[in-house]
Design an enzyme around this catalytic site. Structure first.
Site, PDB file in Angstrom:
ATOM      1  N   GLY A 132      50.914  40.672  32.168  1.00 32.52           N
ATOM      2  CA  GLY A 132      50.630  39.370  31.689  1.00 32.52           C
ATOM      3  C   GLY A 132      49.265  38.741  32.127  1.00 32.52           C
ATOM      4  N   CYS A 149      46.866  40.990  32.735  1.00 37.61           N
ATOM      5  CA  CYS A 149      45.805  41.367  32.032  1.00 37.61           C
ATOM      6  C   CYS A 149      45.540  41.011  30.745  1.00 37.61           C
ATOM      7  CB  CYS A 149      46.289  42.993  32.075  1.00 37.61           C
ATOM      8  SG  CYS A 149      46.259  43.859  33.598  1.00 37.61           S
TER       9      CYS A 149
END
Length: 466
Positions: free
Chosen positions: A56, A58
């Site tokens: 998430g 990233c």
């Protein structure tokens, strides 16, 4: 936004490499094991994100990361942003110690041994300006951290920039708005010691810097009060940071004798202080007092900055027989009286004793003196410009030949004709017309190659440096 502090350290940077770019997605280089080394070789500065597609954090970072990559690429920056899918490239992830996502590493000059881990943001103007400053400086590497232990160790309670160094106060904290230009100015003003010793290694920084007013302390390291005199000099330097560069020169060192000569100093006259401005015209200044206390040095510098100090012009003592030979000998003390004599036409050679071209000219100049020795209003003269200076003439090359025609207007005419007896005679007989030239037309003989005169090269180097 993650906390960050940008730390500047003092080491060197290597050369740029070049190679074809890997595939890109939204201006972000897509790297894998097959092209990772190629990308490092192609880009001097490479910021690499190791990510996982399912992460998430990233996913949240991706649009900002791409936006930063696009801006840097559009500006033609040497900094490029890249990414590696660490779930697919497990070997690379293991090699660079990836233990969480995203992990961002900063590679400089292809160095894979110790890339710096980056945990700050890449889109903020703060980070962008810092990266642009890092790109502009080759001899000071830039580091980045948001580690709380580092904040605590260096007593930082907010984001900032710190210049760490191994001299003087040990560190400088940047204050004000973060811009590339302000950061560069901050570094330039703080990267040198308050007092820097002149050596072959420090010379490029001394003469290549932006501060063109230098005060020099000629001090032999062998004297008993060496430390106290240097301490006084350093104490005075604290008040002129960024305005005057304070330089210490070991007057006992053989390599420094040519600099003493340039300032008209002898070893036995040291300790001594001199100030020089390295603008288009080099101008030297000498303190009125020989006292080397911090207060006296400060007073001298303040008076110079206020425009209250007159230039110091060197002069030899006037020889008793200065006018007994066909070629008259001029020194600083008698130059005005002779050269600007309203009833005389005076032709002067400004020479250096070590100059090969001057030595070649000497017999011709002597013959010229013989030719006009009995002339009622023509005077042939010479002056050693390494030991004598005059306000009316700035000598940039040797020999320099100038004609001072009779009259009250203090005219000065440059000679740029043939350096032969006939050429000189035609010039004088034409009243300074045949052979006259502008300064821009003069041949810079000082720069000419003189392979048989090793000493000449040393002397020319002093003039080039100072």
């Amino acid at each position: 936004m993650l906390r960050r502090v940008l730390l500047c350290l003092a080491l060197a940077v290597l050369t740029r490499a070049g190679a074809a770019a890997p595939e890109e997605e939204d201006h972000v280089l897509v790297l894998h094991k097959g092209n990772f080394e190629e990308a490092l070789a192609a880009h001097k500065y490479l910021l690499v994100e190791f990510y996982a597609p399912w992460c998430g954090h990233c996913k949240a970072l991706a649009p900002e990361y791409a936006k930063a990559a696009g801006r840097l690429k559009a500006e033609g920056s040497e900094i490029r942003l890249a990414k590696v899918d660490a779930t697919e490239e497990s070997d690379l992830a293991q090699q660079y110690g990836v233990r969480g996502y995203p992990t961002i590493k900063f590679f400089k000059n292809g160095d894979t041994a110790a890339p710096r881990e980056y945990t700050g943001d890449v889109e903020s103007d703060f980070a962008k300006q810092f990266l642009l400053a890092a790109e502009a400086i080759d001899d000071i590497p830039f580091g980045i951290t948001s580690n709380s232990d580092v904040f605590s160790k260096y007593q930082l309670d907010k984001d900032g920039v710190v210049l760490f160094k191994k001299f003087d106060e040990g560190r400088n904290n940047f204050e004000g708005d973060i811009t590339k230009d302000k950061l560069l100015d901050f570094i330039k003003h703080n990267q040198l010691p308050l007092v820097i010793e002149f050596t072959e290694q420090t010379a490029p920084k001394i003469f290549g810097g932006e501060i063109k007013t230098h005060i020099l302390l000629f001090l032999p390291k062998s004297v008993s009060d060496y430390e106290s005199k240097l301490s006084n000099f350093k104490k005075a330097a604290e008040h002129f940071k960024g305005k005057i560069l304070f330089i210490f020169i070991d007057s006992d060192h053989t390599d420094n004798q040519r600099i003493l000569e340039f300032f008209g100093l002898k070893k036995e006259e040291c300790p001594a202080v001199r100030l020089i401005t390295l603008e288009e015209e080099m101008t030297k200044y000498k303190p009125e007092s020989d006292e080397l206390t911090a207060a006296k040095i400060e007073e001298f510098c303040h008076r110079f900055l206020e425009g209250k100090i007159k230039p110091h012009l060197m002069s030899q003592e006037l020889p008793e027989d200065w006018d007994k030979q066909p070629v008259k000998v001029l020194v600083g003390k008698n130059f005005e009286e002779v050269a600007f004599d309203e009833k005389k036409n005076v032709f002067v050679e400004f020479y250096a004793p070590w100059c090969g071209h001057c030595k070649q000219l000497a017999p011709i100049w002597d013959k010229l003196g013989e030719t006009y020795k009995d002339h009622e209003n023509v005077v042939i003269a010479k002056m050693d410009s390494t030991a004598n200076e005059v306000e009316a003439v700035k000598v940039h090359s040797f020999p320099t030949l100038k004609f001072f025609p009779a009259g009250a207007d203090r005219a000065v005419i440059d000679y740029n004709g043939e350096r032969t007896l006939d050429g000189f005679k035609k010039f004088l007989e034409s009243g300074g017309q045949d052979g006259a030239g502008d300064d821009d037309d003069l041949e810079d003989l000082e720069e000419a190659e003189e392979p048989d005169l090793e000493e000449d090269d040393d002397q020319k180097a002093v003039k080039d440096e100072l």
